[in-house]
Write an enzyme that holds these catalytic residues in place. Structure first.
Site, PDB file in Angstrom:
ATOM      1  N   SER A 112       0.786  -1.239   0.000  1.00  0.00           N
ATOM      2  CA  SER A 112       0.000   0.000   0.000  1.00  0.00           C
ATOM      3  C   SER A 112       0.812   1.280   0.000  1.00  0.00           C
ATOM      4  CB  SER A 112      -0.927   0.024   1.216  1.00  0.00           C
ATOM      5  OG  SER A 112      -1.856  -1.008   1.122  1.00  0.00           O
ATOM      6  N   THR A 113       1.986   1.264   0.581  1.00  0.00           N
ATOM      7  CA  THR A 113       2.712   2.525   0.732  1.00  0.00           C
ATOM      8  C   THR A 113       4.106   2.438   0.139  1.00  0.00           C
ATOM      9  OG1 THR A 113       3.742   1.999   2.851  1.00  0.00           O
ATOM     10  CG2 THR A 113       1.515   2.903   2.927  1.00  0.00           C
TER      11      THR A 113
END
Length: 94
Positions: free
Chosen positions: A11-12
């Site tokens: 996600s990041t």
């Protein structure tokens, strides 16, 4: 011939997909698509998942390290289909 196609997502930008890619290779995936994108992003904003799904041929399976790599709510209308009328279930977790 059945191919195993892997999909990896984190996600990041502070995370990476290396461990997932390694796991998918060990699970027998001949090709792995990886990207950094939120699980809430719609399919049109997930180019690697789109490429992964579009590359499948009859009999191929999609392999993920964990089902949540595809998205948070597998039942949501904006999530990719994991079934095919001709092929049945298309996904397995490694």
């Amino acid at each position: 011939m059945t191919r195993s196609i892997g999909y990896s997502r984190c996600s990041t930008t502070h995370q990476d997909t290396d461990a997932q890619v390694t796991e998918l290779g060990s699970a027998g995936c001949q090709e792995v698509f990886a990207e950094k994108v939120s699980s809430r992003a719609p399919l049109e904003k997930r180019p690697q998942l789109r490429r992964c799904l579009e590359s499948r041929q009859e009999g191929d399976e999609l392999v993920v390290s964990k089902l949540d790599r595809l998205g948070r709510s597998q039942g949501g209308g904006d999530q990719p289909s994991l079934r095919s009328p001709d092929q049945g279930d298309l996904c397995r977790a490694s």
